[in-house]
Write an enzyme that holds these catalytic residues in place. Sequence first.
Site, PDB file in Angstrom:
ATOM      1  N   ARG A 165       0.822  -1.226   0.000  1.00  0.00           N
ATOM      2  CA  ARG A 165       0.000   0.000   0.000  1.00  0.00           C
ATOM      3  C   ARG A 165       0.859   1.281   0.000  1.00  0.00           C
ATOM      4  O   ARG A 165       0.458   2.305   0.553  1.00  0.00           O
ATOM      5  CB  ARG A 165      -0.962   0.039   1.196  1.00  0.00           C
ATOM      6  N   SER A 239     -10.844  -0.621   2.867  1.00  0.00           N
ATOM      7  CA  SER A 239     -10.107  -0.765   4.131  1.00  0.00           C
ATOM      8  C   SER A 239      -9.680   0.612   4.633  1.00  0.00           C
ATOM      9  O   SER A 239      -8.982   1.329   3.935  1.00  0.00           O
ATOM     10  CB  SER A 239      -8.841  -1.594   3.921  1.00  0.00           C
ATOM     11  N   GLU A 336      -5.059   3.707   6.259  1.00  0.00           N
ATOM     12  CA  GLU A 336      -4.689   3.500   4.863  1.00  0.00           C
ATOM     13  C   GLU A 336      -5.247   4.641   4.007  1.00  0.00           C
ATOM     14  O   GLU A 336      -4.645   5.043   3.006  1.00  0.00           O
ATOM     15  CB  GLU A 336      -5.254   2.159   4.398  1.00  0.00           C
TER      16      GLU A 336
HETATM   17  N1  EPU Z   1     -11.544 -10.605  10.147  1.00  0.00           N
HETATM   18  C1  EPU Z   1     -12.317 -10.633  11.269  1.00  0.00           C
HETATM   19  N2  EPU Z   1     -13.283  -9.688  11.419  1.00  0.00           N
HETATM   20  C2  EPU Z   1     -13.506  -8.723  10.490  1.00  0.00           C
HETATM   21  C3  EPU Z   1     -12.705  -8.682   9.350  1.00  0.00           C
HETATM   22  C4  EPU Z   1     -11.715  -9.636   9.185  1.00  0.00           C
HETATM   23  O1  EPU Z   1     -12.153 -11.490  12.131  1.00  0.00           O
HETATM   24  O2  EPU Z   1     -14.408  -7.904  10.703  1.00  0.00           O
HETATM   25  C5  EPU Z   1     -10.516 -11.638   9.957  1.00  0.00           C
HETATM   26  C6  EPU Z   1     -10.901 -12.596   8.862  1.00  0.00           C
HETATM   27  O3  EPU Z   1     -11.676 -13.660   9.336  1.00  0.00           O
HETATM   28  C7  EPU Z   1      -9.561 -13.075   8.359  1.00  0.00           C
HETATM   29  C8  EPU Z   1      -8.681 -11.858   8.540  1.00  0.00           C
HETATM   30  O4  EPU Z   1      -9.318 -11.030   9.508  1.00  0.00           O
HETATM   31  O5  EPU Z   1      -9.075 -14.114   9.178  1.00  0.00           O
HETATM   32  C9  EPU Z   1      -8.420 -11.101   7.264  1.00  0.00           C
HETATM   33  O6  EPU Z   1      -9.633 -10.670   6.665  1.00  0.00           O
HETATM   34  P1  EPU Z   1      -9.830 -10.623   5.063  1.00  0.00           P
HETATM   35  O7  EPU Z   1      -9.353 -11.870   4.426  1.00  0.00           O
HETATM   36  O8  EPU Z   1     -11.222 -10.168   4.815  1.00  0.00           O
HETATM   37  O9  EPU Z   1      -8.798  -9.553   4.528  1.00  0.00           O
HETATM   38  P2  EPU Z   1      -8.301  -8.183   5.166  1.00  0.00           P
HETATM   39  O10 EPU Z   1      -6.929  -8.378   5.671  1.00  0.00           O
HETATM   40  O11 EPU Z   1      -9.345  -7.683   6.084  1.00  0.00           O
HETATM   41  C10 EPU Z   1      -7.169  -7.329   2.922  1.00  0.00           C
HETATM   42  C11 EPU Z   1      -7.101  -6.010   2.172  1.00  0.00           C
HETATM   43  C12 EPU Z   1      -8.366  -5.806   1.346  1.00  0.00           C
HETATM   44  C13 EPU Z   1      -8.485  -6.959   0.353  1.00  0.00           C
HETATM   45  C14 EPU Z   1      -8.530  -8.298   1.158  1.00  0.00           C
HETATM   46  C15 EPU Z   1      -8.514  -9.503   0.254  1.00  0.00           C
HETATM   47  C16 EPU Z   1      -5.737  -4.505   3.520  1.00  0.00           C
HETATM   48  C17 EPU Z   1      -5.729  -3.350   4.461  1.00  0.00           C
HETATM   49  N3  EPU Z   1      -6.949  -4.932   3.126  1.00  0.00           N
HETATM   50  O12 EPU Z   1      -8.262  -7.241   3.837  1.00  0.00           O
HETATM   51  O13 EPU Z   1      -8.217  -4.598   0.614  1.00  0.00           O
HETATM   52  O14 EPU Z   1      -9.660  -6.846  -0.432  1.00  0.00           O
HETATM   53  O15 EPU Z   1      -7.344  -8.402   1.996  1.00  0.00           O
HETATM   54  O16 EPU Z   1      -7.260  -9.602  -0.366  1.00  0.00           O
HETATM   55  O17 EPU Z   1      -4.666  -4.988   3.132  1.00  0.00           O
HETATM   56  C18 EPU Z   1      -8.724  -2.256   0.544  1.00  0.00           C
HETATM   57  O18 EPU Z   1      -7.502  -2.066   0.553  1.00  0.00           O
HETATM   58  O19 EPU Z   1      -9.557  -1.306   0.469  1.00  0.00           O
HETATM   59  C19 EPU Z   1      -9.220  -3.629   0.641  1.00  0.00           C
HETATM   60  C20 EPU Z   1     -10.522  -3.884   0.742  1.00  0.00           C
END
Ligand code: EPU
Length: 340
Positions: A165, A239, A336
């Site tokens: 990012r 995010s 972010e």
């Molecule tokens: N989780 C929770 N509760 C929540 C959200 C997430 O427990 O409310 C847990 C999930 O169960 C999982 C972990 O956190 O174990 C990660 O969640 P997820 O796979 O949804 O991905 P993320 O890390 O929350 C990142 C990117 C997203 C991208 C997704 C998929 C960042 C800051 N965010 O989200 O990017 O779509 O991976 O690759 O790196 C964005 O940048 O705007 C964005 C949406």
Amino acid sequence: MLEIKQNYSLKDLNTFGIAAKAKFFVVVRTIDELKEALQSEEAKGISIFILGGGSNMLLTKDLDYFVIKLDLQDFEITSENERIAIVRAGAGFVWHDFVLKTLDRSLFGLENLSLIPGSVGACPIQNIGAYGVEIKDTMYQLEALNLDTLEIEIFSNSQCKFDYRESVFKSELKGKYVIINVSFQLSKTPDLKMEYGAIKSELEALNITVPTPKDVSTAIINIRSSKLPDPNKIGNSGSFFKNPVISNTIFAPLLKKHPQIAHYKVDDNHTKLAAGWLIDQCGWKGKTINNSYGVHKKQALVLVNYGGASGKEIFDLSSDIIQSVKDTFGVALTREVNIY
Ligand code: EPU
């Protein structure tokens, strides 16, 4: 003749739907119009603010700037051979439309980045990424206008200094260049990246056993739509926070205390935590304030404006979240989204 507007509302031009105003505002459709705007009376003695899709910003006040909205919409395959093609798109192209257009031409590599809001010109600034793929994996080069010299300069992939990012345009060159187009090196043979469990299970749910890149794109569209709010319906910027990367000396005791903590290995010394999980554990998920803004019901990483919230209110909410994650886990979250 450029139509430069004064005290112009940006409400429909930022995906959070915040009703802040720009001191001056203009839409430019060509590089010549961009240069004309930059050399106008209105541009003198005032900061320039380039607006793309408005999908990664939170406006906490009126902008005492000259806001220029780039509407550069060209699309061209600039070179190709049997294996690959270089595809160039104007900065104003809507990112998701660009991804679909490359897939329609059977050019592959961007399918995992389907449905990310924003414009082509903004995507390198924060090296957008999702489902195991980032812009830096396929970006070939970009052209940017130097705001001091008004000359166009070319930046190769390595000159953009991409990181998670991050890019040079978010750090040392912030505010110094306007990205006018971006070129990608795409493949004519699929190389599917489906390590994310959710992709495989979504393809199974669609009864697809031998997926094409278009199928992966469709699966990701389905996953994103089910977890993330549609900015056309609920104001948000995806995010709001980054996933924090911490050293393993800090991670080890944290894991002992919270065995369920969601995490990914970065390298031998660092671990990335899921900010969404940390925020969720602090009880913020689905929290709504004054019926007008809060934390998304299905993804704690996303702050939402149901309508009528000010940018300041959303910013203050993000500060409260940062504090509570710090108090509970001792981890510092960073935003972010760009704050203005
Ligand atoms: N989780 C929770 N509760 C929540 C959200 C997430 O427990 O409310 C847990 C999930 O169960 C999982 C972990 O956190 O174990 C990660 O969640 P997820 O796979 O949804 O991905 P993320 O890390 O929350 C990142 C990117 C997203 C991208 C997704 C998929 C960042 C800051 N965010 O989200 O990017 O779509 O991976 O690759 O790196 C964005 O940048 O705007 C964005 C949406």
